[in-house]
Design a protein around this motif. Structure first.
Motif, mmCIF file in Angstrom:
data_model
loop_
_atom_site.group_PDB
_atom_site.id
_atom_site.type_symbol
_atom_site.label_atom_id
_atom_site.label_comp_id
_atom_site.label_asym_id
_atom_site.label_seq_id
_atom_site.Cartn_x
_atom_site.Cartn_y
_atom_site.Cartn_z
ATOM 1 N N HIS A 176 5.453 3.511 -2.206
ATOM 2 C CA HIS A 176 5.145 3.258 -0.800
ATOM 3 C C HIS A 176 4.213 2.057 -0.681
ATOM 4 C CE1 HIS A 176 6.915 7.113 0.081
ATOM 5 N NE2 HIS A 176 6.524 7.081 1.330
ATOM 6 N N LEU A 177 4.531 1.163 0.259
ATOM 7 C CA LEU A 177 3.586 0.160 0.714
ATOM 8 C C LEU A 177 2.727 0.773 1.823
ATOM 9 C CD1 LEU A 177 6.015 -2.902 1.021
ATOM 10 C CD2 LEU A 177 4.522 -2.334 -0.916
ATOM 11 N N GLU A 178 1.623 0.129 2.116
ATOM 12 C CA GLU A 178 0.743 0.670 3.155
ATOM 13 C C GLU A 178 1.472 0.815 4.486
ATOM 14 O OE1 GLU A 178 -3.621 -0.351 5.140
ATOM 15 O OE2 GLU A 178 -3.048 -1.203 3.193
ATOM 16 N N GLU A 179 2.369 -0.139 4.795
ATOM 17 C CA GLU A 179 3.088 -0.073 6.070
ATOM 18 C C GLU A 179 4.125 1.040 6.112
ATOM 19 O OE1 GLU A 179 4.624 -3.935 4.010
ATOM 20 O OE2 GLU A 179 2.749 -2.795 4.159
ATOM 21 N N ASP A 180 4.456 1.633 4.954
ATOM 22 C CA ASP A 180 5.399 2.757 4.929
ATOM 23 C C ASP A 180 4.762 4.063 5.378
ATOM 24 O OD1 ASP A 180 7.436 1.141 3.875
ATOM 25 O OD2 ASP A 180 6.782 1.525 1.813
ATOM 26 N N TYR A 181 3.447 4.114 5.412
ATOM 27 C CA TYR A 181 2.780 5.399 5.661
ATOM 28 C C TYR A 181 2.950 5.908 7.087
ATOM 29 C CZ TYR A 181 0.607 5.008 1.053
ATOM 30 O OH TYR A 181 0.392 4.915 -0.293
ATOM 31 N N HIS A 182 3.376 5.031 7.997
ATOM 32 C CA HIS A 182 3.606 5.533 9.356
ATOM 33 C C HIS A 182 4.747 6.537 9.404
ATOM 34 C CE1 HIS A 182 6.836 2.503 9.277
ATOM 35 N NE2 HIS A 182 7.376 3.165 10.276
ATOM 36 N N LEU A 198 9.326 16.951 -5.403
ATOM 37 C CA LEU A 198 8.113 17.776 -5.320
ATOM 38 C C LEU A 198 7.031 17.107 -4.475
ATOM 39 C CD1 LEU A 198 7.826 19.283 -8.933
ATOM 40 C CD2 LEU A 198 8.906 20.257 -6.894
ATOM 41 N N TRP A 199 7.488 16.414 -3.412
ATOM 42 C CA TRP A 199 6.595 15.828 -2.418
ATOM 43 C C TRP A 199 5.712 14.723 -3.005
ATOM 44 C CZ3 TRP A 199 6.968 21.113 -3.434
ATOM 45 C CH2 TRP A 199 7.853 21.806 -2.606
ATOM 46 N N GLY A 200 6.238 14.059 -4.032
ATOM 47 C CA GLY A 200 5.471 13.018 -4.694
ATOM 48 C C GLY A 200 5.657 11.654 -4.066
ATOM 49 N N TYR A 201 4.761 10.746 -4.410
ATOM 50 C CA TYR A 201 4.847 9.342 -4.003
ATOM 51 C C TYR A 201 3.845 8.573 -4.844
ATOM 52 C CZ TYR A 201 0.349 9.518 -1.548
ATOM 53 O OH TYR A 201 -0.997 9.622 -1.264
ATOM 54 N N ILE A 202 3.846 7.244 -4.708
ATOM 55 C CA ILE A 202 2.857 6.398 -5.373
ATOM 56 C C ILE A 202 2.675 5.138 -4.545
ATOM 57 C CG2 ILE A 202 4.623 5.361 -6.860
ATOM 58 C CD1 ILE A 202 0.944 5.889 -7.835
ATOM 59 N N ASP A 203 1.443 4.748 -4.331
ATOM 60 C CA ASP A 203 1.142 3.507 -3.623
ATOM 61 C C ASP A 203 1.451 2.320 -4.540
ATOM 62 O OD1 ASP A 203 -0.747 1.203 -2.726
ATOM 63 O OD2 ASP A 203 -0.904 2.649 -1.079
ATOM 64 N N ALA A 204 2.054 1.280 -3.993
ATOM 65 C CA ALA A 204 2.428 0.115 -4.799
ATOM 66 C C ALA A 204 1.219 -0.519 -5.472
ATOM 67 C CB ALA A 204 3.144 -0.916 -3.929
ATOM 68 N N ARG A 280 -3.581 9.437 3.087
ATOM 69 C CA ARG A 280 -4.663 10.086 3.823
ATOM 70 C C ARG A 280 -5.758 9.099 4.235
ATOM 71 N NH1 ARG A 280 -3.479 15.614 2.588
ATOM 72 N NH2 ARG A 280 -2.024 15.582 0.851
ATOM 73 N N ASP A 281 -5.779 7.930 3.579
ATOM 74 C CA ASP A 281 -6.725 6.890 3.977
ATOM 75 C C ASP A 281 -6.275 6.161 5.238
ATOM 76 O OD1 ASP A 281 -8.064 7.473 1.586
ATOM 77 O OD2 ASP A 281 -6.897 5.968 0.473
ATOM 78 N N ILE A 282 -5.001 6.310 5.585
ATOM 79 C CA ILE A 282 -4.406 5.539 6.688
ATOM 80 C C ILE A 282 -4.065 6.416 7.888
ATOM 81 C CG2 ILE A 282 -2.513 3.984 7.325
ATOM 82 C CD1 ILE A 282 -4.411 2.886 5.163
#
Length: 285
Positions: A176-182, A198-204, A280-282
């Protein structure tokens, strides 16, 4: 300072990796099959020359890596279902085989490359054997995309043995990029929407950090590491999600309220990887 070739440099993750390396003082040779004049100008402005190369051609792979000390290999068809199944398998294997062999030919000091969480059994149409899922929950490819990564991990192991070059495979979660968090709040109403990993992700940005750490980590051979965020992408406790969607799956240890169900313990220990970014930061829950 080490010169790092980054393949797939013009992709979603590649651009972040290139910027991170430059910020930390590395010289970067950017390589991508998508390298038009505008792309070259963009890379040049941040200090990375961009070379257009088709890595399914071995000669081009050798040339692309000839001036590098190490390589971060991200170039691949990035997911199943984008092309016919056989094309995905054949193309990814060709790129990976050529880059690995070119790295050995050019006597690079290290190869870091993007494997995938899909090697662990994703999508979990068949429930995982346990959770958190770790590196030992392998190999369970369910698509030709996942199979291309499993086969490439085997290839990396043998070329590492032949050449003495460490090959580090990063089994990346859903980047995920920051703009994907919306998009994230749209997942919360139905836990089954994101059960597939399993509800996973990773910030680029954390992928970039993992790649950089893997360049210098004290490892040998061809180890593989799960790279995921420290939390899930959901606003509900992780144990609750698991109990609702996969009630038969044992939770083998305490994970914290929102802790990841894709174990990153080995990456913490071997690479020093600590994910620092979260949706959660965004997003205000």
């Amino acid at each position: 300072m080490t010169t790092v070739a980054v393949t797939g440099a013009n992709g979603k993750t590649g651009r972040v990796v290139v910027a991170d390396l430059l910020e930390h003082g590395f010289d970067v040779l950017a390589v991508d099959i998508a390298a038009g004049p505008g792309d070259r100008d963009t890379m040049a402005k941040i200090g990375a020359p961009l070379l257009r190369a088709d890595l399914t051609d071995y000669g081009q792979a050798v040339d692309a890596l000839s001036e590098a000390d190490t390589v971060i290999h991200l170039a691949n068809i990035p997911a199943p279902g984008l092309f016919p199944a056989a094309h995905t398998l054949n193309t990814n294997l060709a790129m990976n085989n050529n880059v690995f062999l070119a790295a050995a030919h050019n006597k690079l000091s290290r190869v870091v490359w993007a494997s995938s969480e899909t090697t662990l059994g994703l999508p979990f149409d068949v429930p995982p054997r346990y959770a958190p899922v770790d590196e030992d929950h392998y190999p369970y490819p369910t698509t030709t995309y996942a199979l291309s990564k499993v086969a490439s991990e085997t290839t990396a192991q043998h070329i590492a043995e032949w050449s003495g070059i460490p090959f580090v495979a990063l089994r990346l979660s859903n980047v995920h990029l920051e703009e994907d968090y919306h998009l994230v709040p749209g997942y919360w109403a139905d836990a089954r929407l994101r059960k597939w990993n399993l509800w996973g992700y990773i910030d680029a940005r954390d992928v970039a950090a993992a790649c950089r750490l893997a360049l210098a980590a004290p490892v040998t051979g061809a180890p593989s590491f799960v790279i995921a965020a420290a939390d899930t992408i959901m606003d509900r406790p992780s144990a609750e999600l698991l109990a609702e969607v996969f009630p038969e799956v044992e939770l083998t240890r305490e994970i914290g309220t929102y802790g990841t169900l894709l174990s990153i313990d080995r990456a913490r220990e071997a690479l020093g990887f600590v994910p620092r970014h979260s949706w959660r930061d965004i997003i205000d829950r």
